[in-house]
Structures are given as structure tokens and as C-alpha cells.
Motif scaffolding. Structure first.
Motif, PDB file in Angstrom:
ATOM      1  N   ARG A   6       0.844  -1.197   0.000  1.00 57.41           N
ATOM      2  CA  ARG A   6       0.000   0.000   0.000  1.00 57.41           C
ATOM      3  C   ARG A   6       0.878   1.245   0.000  1.00 57.41           C
ATOM      4  N   LEU A   7       0.744   2.055  -1.011  1.00 57.16           N
ATOM      5  CA  LEU A   7       1.484   3.321  -1.051  1.00 57.16           C
ATOM      6  C   LEU A   7       1.024   4.220   0.087  1.00 57.16           C
ATOM      7  N   ASN A   9       2.090   7.645   0.351  1.00 53.21           N
ATOM      8  CA  ASN A   9       2.716   8.899  -0.066  1.00 53.21           C
ATOM      9  C   ASN A   9       1.974  10.139   0.423  1.00 53.21           C
ATOM     10  N   ALA A  10       0.724   9.995   0.793  1.00 56.65           N
ATOM     11  CA  ALA A  10      -0.087  11.154   1.169  1.00 56.65           C
ATOM     12  C   ALA A  10      -0.114  11.340   2.688  1.00 56.65           C
ATOM     13  N   ASP A 145       8.958   7.093  -3.575  1.00 56.10           N
ATOM     14  CA  ASP A 145       7.758   6.549  -2.951  1.00 56.10           C
ATOM     15  C   ASP A 145       8.053   5.766  -1.675  1.00 56.10           C
ATOM     16  N   SER A 147       6.007   2.775   0.757  1.00 58.37           N
ATOM     17  CA  SER A 147       4.885   1.839   0.793  1.00 58.37           C
ATOM     18  C   SER A 147       4.889   1.058   2.099  1.00 58.37           C
ATOM     19  N   THR A 570      -4.167  10.188  -7.028  1.00 54.64           N
ATOM     20  CA  THR A 570      -3.836  10.912  -5.797  1.00 54.64           C
ATOM     21  C   THR A 570      -2.872  10.149  -4.893  1.00 54.64           C
ATOM     22  N   ASP A 571      -2.220   9.110  -5.405  1.00 53.26           N
ATOM     23  CA  ASP A 571      -1.315   8.313  -4.573  1.00 53.26           C
ATOM     24  C   ASP A 571       0.132   8.766  -4.662  1.00 53.26           C
ATOM     25  N   THR A 573       2.000   8.916  -7.355  1.00 59.08           N
ATOM     26  CA  THR A 573       2.748   8.284  -8.437  1.00 59.08           C
ATOM     27  C   THR A 573       2.659   9.055  -9.747  1.00 59.08           C
ATOM     28  N   TYR A 634      -3.261  15.238  -3.932  1.00 56.25           N
ATOM     29  CA  TYR A 634      -3.361  14.105  -3.008  1.00 56.25           C
ATOM     30  C   TYR A 634      -4.789  13.906  -2.504  1.00 56.25           C
ATOM     31  N   GLY A 659      -8.912   8.853  -6.872  1.00 55.13           N
ATOM     32  CA  GLY A 659      -8.307   8.023  -5.843  1.00 55.13           C
ATOM     33  C   GLY A 659      -9.190   7.920  -4.635  1.00 55.13           C
ATOM     34  N   GLU A 660      -8.630   7.326  -3.601  1.00 55.37           N
ATOM     35  CA  GLU A 660      -9.356   7.100  -2.358  1.00 55.37           C
ATOM     36  C   GLU A 660      -9.724   8.430  -1.700  1.00 55.37           C
TER      37      GLU A 660
END
Length: 806
Positions: A6-7, A9-10, A145, A147, A570-571, A573, A634, A659-660
Motif C-alpha cells: 500500500r502506497l 505517499n499522502a 515513494d 509503501s 492521488t497516490d 505516483t 493528493y 483516488g481514495e
């Protein structure tokens, strides 16, 4: 259990400084909101100064209760350059080295629910950590990144799937997979290991099963073999990729699986016939690529890597050199997919000029014995990591040990050579399928230390038919900001094809930021990835595509915006590249270089400077009536960007961030770095021209121009005896100089002229002289900027021992 990646990054908080004790203190609400990838030095407009010091990152990490008891780790793909990772106030791990991935095991430090992750990073120059020198920017930060990894206690190790094709021809290919199985449990297990190789045509080959007892707390390597019939070969013109999925099961239940892509190809570097790929001669022609970029510095996204490599591919080039450090793992993945061969390089790195211990202008190899052991181990560690994380990529055709390590103090050159030899041997033990190269070997005998010699600059003409496999790893550059000239003038005989030379790699694809004032402006595209005129010259040369119609000076009547993509994940990447352009009243592009301000007026979009950024001629981010920058987000939702320029109607475009969903709040954005560190002054004892490339009007056999900048060697002697001969050492970067010393082989008996050129080509006189009384001459003058100096002979040439520039 199902392996999870799971990234994360945010949702990071950041502040400059060391913050002693903050790892065990409650989070500070005054810290700034940032997303990864992130660099200390944002926004980055290529200032040669950088922030040198500490920066700290913090975020909450949610762990599901049913994951407790598993192997849980944080994966970092790149942090420059030393970091400490704390979880819930306890030290989880420390890593030194700015360019290679690593993991930190947090299995025993996390609990169900919210966990506090604190990272302290510094980019302080370290005498015992490579690189000690380099023509680059050494900004700090978690710039690649991060993770969260979760897997079973019985699992395949991190990057624990290695794939080779030891026997390949057009009819068949042997596939060998080495699977590292980890058992972190309290009891031994009987593991069953299998793998499946699937081709781009959907055909599958099964490897295994192999049964293996793995003791508690141990790691066992399991070898699997199989064969492919009529394999689809990987080649830049058809980059076919296979996927191998390995699995480990215990008592009939699968405990873990990992997948990796690989390619089927074979290649050979030869000393007399050049490079061969899949049995056919293949001429290598490519470009060096640095990772930093306009605005965002080192903190580029995977999408930015994809665009960079697509630009090189568009030129018709077929190889990239990862100058001069291990790149993001995604870089090699994209080379695989897009069809670019890859020269992957370690950061045993030197740079010329006035050596300074304490900054990145130092001797490549340590000058103090107490620093040697840790420095050498830092390179061994990085080489192991580079090969482990990138070994399966078919695009990679060599592991290079470094670049221009001959820029070491003369007293330690034997040790620098010994380390190079050791690293070459280590590379081949770790990966017997690839040769080991040494880059930038045009001085001090480094070229015979590896399997392949990479000659930079005048090495292209100093080492003709050297008797070993060779590549010109750097040539030319198209110096300067703005559009530049269309046609590229090849130097040092690079334009002549030799059957024994495997190819040539241009310096460089893109402008880059560096701590060396005046350097970094040799790109075919600028820092913001806008193609210069020379970019289109190369495309026409290699692909036959005529250049576009270039804009001419005029008055803009309209501003337009365009983007390479309508959506942004929004991850962390990806991003969207926005270009703002000026058009006249007839709808034609026009070179009207007024400043352009881009503002996010709706949504969570961010520029490297925050909600808004101004592109202007003053920061070399606007030329030919256009400027470009990347925007990321993000948080999901629409991102509306407005562009404004004085005297023109504003225009807008709307992107969609996908994104999420996450809680929305107005972020507190970080300001620019609190201070920028100036490089310390040089000691002045080393000539700025020492070991640099040298151009000449002609050279007599055995007396090349490089002799005149390498102390203690033979002389430069012109091949001709008439008027107009000259020798011109390059300083490679613009320097302010005020003293030049020339040692003639004999007392001068004829006229000679000393000149300098700020652009490296347009020379202006410094000093004119006739016959003299001394063979050694010292000329002092008012300071001036020079990229090259030249000694010319209006009557007849004289032999020169050495030219020193200060």
C-alpha cells in the motif's frame, strides 16, 4: 494470507530542522502538510545553492488488527541521504545512502489502529558516504515513494525472485528462477515452491514444484528451471515482456506469491565489432539522464519518469545512461516497457575543479585513511541493493561502477583503482549474466579495470581502438538556456563511426540542477522538459522527422493551456504536465516572453510552490513564449487551474484527481527552505583544467591534447608546423578565472596568444606574447567568466607541457 503493498505517499507532515526528541513527543500542529515524493528544496528553479541540514516527516499509519503477527515493513525507494525511522517513539531502523531502496521491519513496533511514524532525514556531506563529489544537486528528502508491506511470516523475501535466461536462441530459451523463501516463524516448515512464466501471447510455462525444508528463522534459496519454445525476444523495436509469478505453500495452503517481469534476449559487447543484441549488430546511441526536474527537483513522480523516457525514445535513441547513481526502480521498468537499453550506474563519482574536503567537490575517494573503510562499504552496500532490486530487467545491459572516479587526490588513486576492481568483481559475483562497466575512464588508467570502458569527452579521440569493449558515455552538450541552435556540432571525432565502438551516449537529455555554479545547462531539453532546437535536430537525424515551425518574436494576443493528461491519481505516483503558450492574433505561436502565473483556484492541486507558481524569463522557466510545470494532487475531485499573464485574458483548464477519498481540510503548505548553503571556496591548488577534456587543431602521434592538462605526462604537440594551430582545454562549467600558467617544453621562440571563451566557443584575447626568456609563464588578469581557454599560434606551434587555470 494475501500479500499487501500500500502506497503511503499522502498525508505527511514536515518541518525543517533536526527536532531532537520529537520522535517521542506529540505531533506539532504547526508542521507543514506535504505529500511524497518530497524534496527539501522546493520550489526548485536550478539555483546552484541547496539547503543542507535536517528535515523531519511524520504521519499516522493505520494497521488492521488482523494483520498483527505478520511481517510488516515500510519500503523506501529513495531517501537522501541518511535517515532514521521511528514507529511509536521507538527506533525501527536507520539507513545511509541516498539512491537505493530499503525496507524497515516494523512488525514488533506497531499495534492495531493508528501508529505514529517519524522520520528524521539529513543531507549533510559525509566523508565516509558515497558520493563525496559530483556535478549534481544533493538536496535532502524522502524523494521517492514509500509503501507499507505486509506478508506472511513464511514468505518470499523482499525482491526475492530472480530470473535469468541462461541459454537463449530464436528457437528456445531456458528460464532459471531463484526464489528466496523466508521463515520467520518459530518452527521449521516444509515449503513447496512453484512458479509460472507467462508470455505476452498468453502462453504459460510452469516451473517446479520443489520441496524444501526451511528452518525457523532461516532463508533458503530454491532454484526452479523451465524452458520457453519460440520465445518472443525483447528488443527496443519490440520490447516483449514475460511475467513470472512465484508462490510458496505450506501444508497445501499458499502463504505468499510475488510477480516480476523479465525479458528474453542475449547480448554481447566486443572489443573489435561493437555491440550485438540477439545475435545482430546493434549501434548504441542514447542520452544520459539525471532524475531532477524543474520545480520539483529530485522529487519526480513515476509519470514524470515515463515522460522523460518517452522523450528520449521519441528522438530515435535506444539507450539511456542512469547518470550517475541508481535510479528509481520504476525507471528500469519503463525502459523495459518502452524499449530503451539501460546503463545502470553506481555513485562512485568524482568531479573536477578545486577540490574541497567537506562538500561535494571533494576527492572521489577519501583522502583520510580513517574514512576509507566506511566509504568503501557504502558502495558495496549500494551495489548489492542496486543489483538486487533491478536484476530482472531486460533493458539493463551493464552494471557500471561509477563515473570519473579518477578525480581523486593523486595520493589515493591506487586505492580508488583497487576499490573499482573489487566492485567490478562483486558485481559479477552478484550477477554473472551482465558485464561490469566503468564510466568516465579517460584519465589515469581506469579504462582497463572493468569489462567495458566508458569514455567521456575527449576520451572519444584519445582512445581509438583501445582493444577492449568501449562506449562513449558522454559527448558534447548544447550549453545554455533558451531555445539554442538547431544543429549540433559533434566534437572529438564522435561523428565518425568505428566498427570497434559499441556506441555513444549524449550529455545529456535534460538540463539538471547542480551545486557547481554555471553547470547543468547541456540538455537537449531544459529543466522543465521543454525541447530545445537541438532536440528536434536529433530527431530529424535519427528518425527523419522534420522540425516544427519555431515561434518568432511578436506580441501575444491570447494565452492557451494544454496538458498531457486529464486525470491525476492521488497516490503520489503521477501528475499532470501543464504547458502555457502565447499566440498572436492570427493564432500562431509567438515568442513573447512575459511572465505566466498558474493558480489552483479549485480543488487540491499543488505546484512545487503551493497553490500558485510564476514562470518567468528570470527563472529560465519561460522562453519562446511558453512555460511548463507539473501539478499533482493528493485529494480526489476536480482541479481547476487558471493561467494569467499581464495584458492577456486569463484562461483555465480542469483536471480530475482520482483516488481514495479522505477527510478534506485546507493544508498548511511548507515555505521555501529557510536558508541555502553556499559551496565553500576552493583551496586553489588544483587547476580548473586538470584532467578535463581538451580540443586541439591537430595532434602528433603520442602527444594528445590531454597531456597538457594531466600533470607529469608527456607533452601536447601539433601535427602541423604552420600557422593557426591551437589547443583549448575545457573547464566543462563556467568559472570565474584570473590566472593561467603555461609550461612550454622550451623557451618560447615565436608568437602565441592566450584566449578565453565564456560560451566555450567564442574566444576573446587575454594575452598576446612573443619570444620569451622562461619556459614557464604565469599570466594574471582581471577576473572573467570562462568555459574554455585556448592557446593559439599565429606563426607556428610550440610544444606544451601543461596548462593550469585558476
Amino acid at each position: 494470507m494475501i500479500r499487501e503493498r500500500r502506497l503511503v505517499n499522502a498525508d505527511w507532515r514536515f518541518d525543517y530542522g533536526e527536532h531532537p526528541g520529537a520522535e517521542t513527543a506529540p505531533p506539532d500542529p504547526d508542521w507543514y502538510d506535504v505529500g511524497l515524493p518530497h524534496s527539501f528544496g522546493l520550489p526548485d528553479f536550478r539555483e546552484h545553492r541547496i539547503y543542507t541540514g535536517f528535515g523531519c516527516y511524520r504521519r499516522t499509519l493505520d494497521i488492521d488488527g488482523d494483520r498483527l503477527g505478520s511481517w510488516i515493513a515500510l519500503e523506501f525507494l529513495g531517501v537522501f541521504q541518511t535517515c532514521e525511522v521511528f514507529v511509536n517513539g521507538r527506533l525501527a531502523g536507520r539507513h545511509e545512502g541516498g539512491y537505493t531502496p530499503f525496507t524497515v521491519d516494523v512488525s514488533d513496533l506497531v499495534h492495531a489502529g493508528a501508529n505514529d511514524v517519524f522520520i528524521r532525514v539529513d543531507n549533510l556531506w559525509n566523508a565516509r558516504l558515497a558520493p563525496r563529489a559530483g556535478d549534481y544537486s544533493f538536496n535532502g528528502g524522502v524523494y521517492r515513494d514509500v509503501s507499507l508491506l505486509v506478508a506472511d511470516r513464511v514468505r518470499i523475501a523482499w525482491h526475492g525472485v530472480g530470473v535469468t535466461t541462461p541459454r537463449v536462441d530464436h528457437a528456445s530459451a531456458a528460464v532459471a528462477a531463484a526464489i528466496e523463501v523466508v521463515n520467520d516463524g518459530p518452527e521449521p516448515v516444509e515449503a513447496v515452491v512453484t512458479a509460472t512464466a507467462t508470455g505476452p501471447d498468453g502462453a504459460a510455462v510452469h516451473l517446479g514444484p520443489v520441496h524444501r525444508t526451511v528452518p525457523a528463522g532461516a532463508t533458503e534459496t530454491v532454484d526452479l528451471e523451465g524452458a520457453l519454445t519460440d520465445p518472443l525476444l525483447w528488443h527496443p523495436d519490440h520490447p516483449h515482456l514475460y511475467e513470472l509469478t512465484a508462490a510458496v505453500a505450506v501444508d497445501g495452503a499458499q502463504r505468499d506469491a510475488q510477480s516480476t517481469s523479465f525479458g528474453v534476449r542475449w547480448f554481447e559487447f566486443t572489443a573489435d565489432r561493437g555491440f550485438f543484441l540477439n545475435g545482430e549488430h546493434f549501434d548504441l546511441h542514447g542520452a544520459n539522464v539525471h532524475q531532477n526536474r524543474g520545480g520539483w527537483g529530485d522529487a519526480g513522480t513515476r509519470a514524470s519518469i515515463r515522460r522523460d523516457l518517452a522523450m528520449v525514445k521519441e528522438l530515435g535513441m535506444n539507450i539511456v545512461r542512469g547518470s550517475h547513481y541508481p535510479h528509481h526502480p520504476y525507471f528500469a521498468e519503463e525502459c523495459d516497457r518502452q524499449g530503451l537499453l539501460f546503463w545502470s550506474e553506481l555513485h562512485f563519482w568524482g568531479t573536477g575543479g578545486e577540490n574541497v574536503e567537506g562538500y561535494w567537490f571533494a576527492s572521489a575517494y577519501p583522502v583520510h585513511q580513517a574514512d576509507e573503510a566506511e566509504f568503501e562499504e557504502s558502495l558495496r552496500r549500494a551495489l548489492r541493493a542496486m543489483i538486487r532490486t533491478q536484476r530482472n530487467h531486460p533493458s539493463i545491459i551493464t552494471w557500471s561502477i561509477g563515473n570519473e572516479a579518477f578525480f581523486s587526490d593523486d595520493a589515493v588513486i591506487p586505492k580508488a583503482k583497487a576499490l573499482t576492481v573489487e566492485l567490478v568483481a562483486l558485481s559479477k559475483r552478484l550477477d554473472p549474466t551482465r558485464p561490469a562497466a566503468v564510466g568516465g575512464v579517460q584519465r589515469k588508467g581506469f579504462d582497463y579495470l572493468g569489462d567495458i570502458a566508458g569514455y567521456n569527452g575527449d576520451g572519444a579521440e584519445l582512445y581509438l581502438d583501445p582493444g577492449i569493449p568501449s562506449v562513449v558515455t558522454e559527448y558534447h552538450g548544447v550549453m545554455g538556456n533558451g531555445p539554442g541552435e538547431y544543429e549540433v556540432e559533434w566534437e572529438h571525432g564522435v561523428g565518425t563511426d568505428h566498427p570497434w565502438r559499441s556506441g555513444k551516449i549524449f550529455w545529456c537529455a535534460f538540463h539538471y540542477k547542480t551545486v557547481a555554479p554555471g553547470a547543468g545547462l547541456q540538455g537537449l531539453a531544459d529543466y522543465f522538459r521543454r525541447p530545445k532546437r537541438a532536440y528536434y535536430w536529433y530527431r530529424e537525424l535519427l528518425r527523419g522527422i522534420a522540425p516544427p515551425e519555431f515561434p518568432v518574436p511578436g506580441t501575444a494576443a491570447e494565452l492557451r493551456l494544454r496538458t498531457d493528461t486529464p486525470t491525476i491519481p492521488t497516490d503520489g505516483t503521477a501528475d499532470a504536465r501543464i504547458e502555457a503558450e502565447m499566440f498572436d492574433e492570427h493564432g500562431a505561436r509567438v515568442a513573447d516572453d512575459r511572465a505566466i502565473t498558474l493558480t489552483v483556484v479549485e480543488g487540491g492541486g499543488l505546484f512545487p510552490s503551493g497553490r500558485a507558481i510564476t514562470l518567468s524569463p528570470e527563472t529560465n522557466s519561460v522562453w519562446d513564449g511558453a512555460g511548463a510545470i507539473e501539478v499533482r494532487s493528493y485529494v480526489p475531485g476536480p482541479v481547476r487551474v487558471r493561467a494569467e499573464a499581464e495584458g492577456l485574458d486569463p484562461v483555465e483548464l480542469v483536471l480530475t484527481a482520482t483516488g481514495e477519498d479522505r477527510p478534506r481540510r485546507e493544508p498548511r503548505l511548507a515555505p521555501p527552505a529557510p536558508y541555502l548553503t553556499e559551496p565553500p571556496p576552493g583551496k586553489g591548488w588544483m587547476s580548473l583544467a586538470a584532467y578535463r577534456p581538451v580540443a586541439t587543431s591537430s595532434t602528433a602521434p603520442g602527444h594528445p591534447g590531454g597531456n597538457a592538462t594531466e600533470p607529469g605526462t608527456a607533452t601536447w604537440r601539433a601535427a602541423g608546423t604552420g600557422p593557426g594551430e591551437w589547443i583549448a582545454p575545457s573547464l566543462e562549467y563556467p568559472y570565474e578565472i584570473n590566472r593561467i600558467e603555461i609550461d612550454f617544453a622550451e623557451t618560447p621562440t615565436r608568437a602565441w596568444v592566450l584566449e578565453s571563451a565564456a560560451d566555450g566557443r567564442t574566444f576573446a584575447p587575454i594575452h598576446k606574447a612573443g619570444p620569451g626568456d622562461e619556459s614557464s609563464v604565469r599570466i594574471e588578469f582581471e577576473p572573467r567568466t570562462a568555459l574554455a581557454v585556448r592557446v593559439s599560434f599565429p606563426e607556428a606551434p610550440m610544444e606544451i607541457k601543461e596548462i593550469r587555470v585558476h
